[in-house]
Structure formats: structure tokens, C-alpha cells
Design an enzyme around this catalytic site. Structure first.
Site, mmCIF file in Angstrom:
data_model
loop_
_atom_site.group_PDB
_atom_site.id
_atom_site.type_symbol
_atom_site.label_atom_id
_atom_site.label_comp_id
_atom_site.label_asym_id
_atom_site.label_seq_id
_atom_site.Cartn_x
_atom_site.Cartn_y
_atom_site.Cartn_z
ATOM 1 N N ARG A 160 0.334 2.520 -11.607
ATOM 2 C CA ARG A 160 1.305 1.859 -10.754
ATOM 3 C C ARG A 160 2.677 2.514 -10.890
ATOM 4 O O ARG A 160 3.090 2.900 -11.981
ATOM 5 C CB ARG A 160 1.420 0.373 -11.106
ATOM 6 C CG ARG A 160 0.131 -0.411 -10.900
ATOM 7 C CD ARG A 160 -0.290 -0.474 -9.449
ATOM 8 N NE ARG A 160 -1.535 -1.209 -9.271
ATOM 9 C CZ ARG A 160 -2.727 -0.645 -9.188
ATOM 10 N NH1 ARG A 160 -2.848 0.669 -9.268
ATOM 11 N NH2 ARG A 160 -3.807 -1.397 -9.017
ATOM 12 N N HIS A 196 0.832 -1.199 0.000
ATOM 13 C CA HIS A 196 0.000 0.000 0.000
ATOM 14 C C HIS A 196 0.870 1.254 0.000
ATOM 15 O O HIS A 196 1.892 1.315 0.676
ATOM 16 C CB HIS A 196 -0.883 0.039 1.246
ATOM 17 C CG HIS A 196 -2.123 -0.786 1.129
ATOM 18 N ND1 HIS A 196 -2.962 -0.740 0.044
ATOM 19 C CD2 HIS A 196 -2.690 -1.680 1.997
ATOM 20 C CE1 HIS A 196 -3.986 -1.559 0.242
ATOM 21 N NE2 HIS A 196 -3.843 -2.153 1.414
ATOM 22 N N CYS A 230 0.557 1.870 -5.804
ATOM 23 C CA CYS A 230 -0.354 2.733 -6.557
ATOM 24 C C CYS A 230 0.199 4.150 -6.698
ATOM 25 O O CYS A 230 0.935 4.627 -5.846
ATOM 26 C CB CYS A 230 -1.709 2.800 -5.863
ATOM 27 S SG CYS A 230 -2.591 1.234 -5.854
#
Length: 271
Positions: A258, A175, A249
Site C-alpha cells: 500500500r 483504485h 495499491c
């Protein structure tokens, strides 16, 4: 002298309007408070929980390795309730794109893969990723599922890609925002920065080589055994090697694209 007469009906309508405005204001304030609480939960509480959990898992792995306990291929976190889909680069989700295995090593050549553990089971934490420049030290778990890996603040290993030290591509996702956000600042990595991956048997040091600032969430080429973008064909590699790929991300607080960082294996230190 004329007297201003206010009818009871007019007064009632005005009172109703005032009550409606007051009630509407209360609803808006309540909604605003709930939104602030939701934002605080996402941006602060999930980070706090995930970071604490990740720190405890790192400590548990270190104790396990120091004591020579555990089977890296058969113990660890809860296995979950399903199997990981074929991965695409990102922090969760599926694409239906399979990742081919690396070519076998030439006969007679010994590599770090000779000492690698058996394939970890789904959601098992089995390695520790350390990035000195970022002050980052987090567990690596098998799979890129959100609930059982990424939302715990762990970094997830793409199923089908290689393991640490193997010829091919050891590809990871994490994340960038919320839930520990371990990869929030990987855009700050520069060539020659080091990234370490510790397992029960060895520590693998990779050297950052290049970065792809933005590509499609479906660009599965970046996690192939010889990583090379299918969206930006000039970005990546053409020769076999032992690679590490970090994906997250971008831009922040979105999952549209990405960000990719690549590194190459530089050193192996047995434990």
C-alpha cells in the site's frame, strides 16, 4: 530410373499433422485475441465506464446540494447486499482489524464536526474529493467494497474512521489501476499540495504533509485516529489532530503493498 513411392499411410499422417498444426495455430490466435480483448476491457473500458459514472455522481451531488435536497444520512446509492468488513488499508478486502474512534472533543471547543452529517449508509456517495494537482474530482462513498464503491470509480471511506473535518483520521481508499483509477497518481502529491473534501454543509481543505511510499496491506496503523505505521514505526504522527489519509495499491497493477499519503486539516469553509 528409380521411382520414389509414397505410401498412402504416410500421406495420411502428414495430412493429419498439417491439420493439427493448423488447428493449433487457430487456437493460439483465438486465445491471443481473447486475451487482448480482456486487457482492453480491464485497462480501457472499465476506466471509461467508471469515470463517466463518477462524473455523473459528482454532478448529481452538486445539484442536490445547490437545491438543498436530500438527507445526507438517509439517501444515496443502493445499500448493497451485506455489510463492510473491518478495514485494512487498501482498495478492498478485509483484515479483521477494527478502527477505534477518535477521542471526544474537549468541552467548550467548537469544531467543524459540529456541522457534520449523520453517518452515511453503506455505499452511499455523500462527499466530493478534489485534488487540484492531479485534476481529480470524484465522489466519496461510505465503505471500501469493490463492487458497490471502488469499481464504480468512487473513493471509499474506511468504516470506523472519522468523517470530514472531525478530530481524528478521515481515511480513504481508491483504485490505482482500472475502474477509473482515481488514485493512480497520488504518488505525485507533494508537501503543501491541497486536497479538498466537499459535503452538503462545508468544504474542508487539507494540506499534504507526508507520504509513506510502501507498507504492508495489513498495516492498519496508517488509518488509526493518530495515523502511524505499525510496520514502519518512524512514519506517521504522535499527536492528535484532524488528518486525511489516502491509500492505494503499489506497485502499479499489483495489490501486494500500500501507498499512503497523509494530510492535515487547514481550513473549513461552510457552504
Amino acid at each position: 530410373m528409380r521411382l520414389h513411392v509414397v505410401h498412402h499411410g504416410i500421406r495420411r499422417r502428414r495430412a493429419l499433422r498439417r491439420r493439427a498444426l493448423w488447428a493449433g495455430g487457430e487456437v493460439l490466435v483465438t486465445v491471443g485475441i481473447l486475451m487482448l480483448l480482456l486487457v482492453a476491457h480491464q485497462l480501457w473500458w472499465t476506466n471509461r465506464q467508471a469515470r463517466q459514472g463518477a462524473e455523473h455522481k459528482v454532478e448529481a451531488l452538486e445539484r442536490q446540494w445547490e437545491g438543498g435536497l436530500g438527507d445526507p444520512g438517509g439517501s444515496g446509492d443502493d445499500p448493497g447486499d451485506g455489510s463492510d468488513p473491518d478495514p485494512a488499508p487498501g482498495d478492498g478486502g478485509d483484515s479483521g482489524t477494527s478502527v477505534p474512534s477518535a477521542s471526544p472533543e474537549p468541552p467548550g471547543e467548537r469544531s467543524a464536526a459540529a456541522d457534520r452529517p449523520s453517518t452515511p449508509r453503506r455505499s452511499q456517495a455523500y462527499a466530493i474529493l478534489t485534488v487540484p494537482r492531479l485534476g481529480l474530482r470524484v465522489p466519496v462513498a461510505e465503505g471500501i467494497g469493490k463492487a458497490d464503491v471502488l469499481d464504480k470509480g468512487y473513493v471509499g471511506h474506511y468504516p470506523g474512521t472519522q468523517q470530514p473535518g472531525q478530530a481524528g483520521n478521515f481515511a480513504l481508499a481508491g483504485h490505482r489501476n482500472t475502474h477509473g483509477e482515481p488514485f493512480r497518481y497520488i504518488n505525485r502529491l507533494r508537501p503543501k499540495d491541497t486536497v479538498e473534501v466537499e459535503t452538503r454543509t462545508a468544504t474542508y481543505t487539507y494540506t499534504v504533509d507526508r507520504t509513506l511510499p510502501q507498507t504492508s496491506a495489513r498495516d492498519a496503523g496508517v488509518i488509526q485516529p493518530i495515523p502511524r505505521s505499525t510496520v514502519h514505526p518512524g512514519r506517521g504522527y504522535t499527536d492528535p489532530g484532524s488528518y486525511l489519509t489516502l491509500t492505494t495499491c503499489t506497485p502499479e497493477y499489483t495489490s501486494r503493498y500500500r501507498l499512503v499519503v497523509w494530510a492535515e486539516l487547514a481550513e473549513v469553509r461552510p457552504r
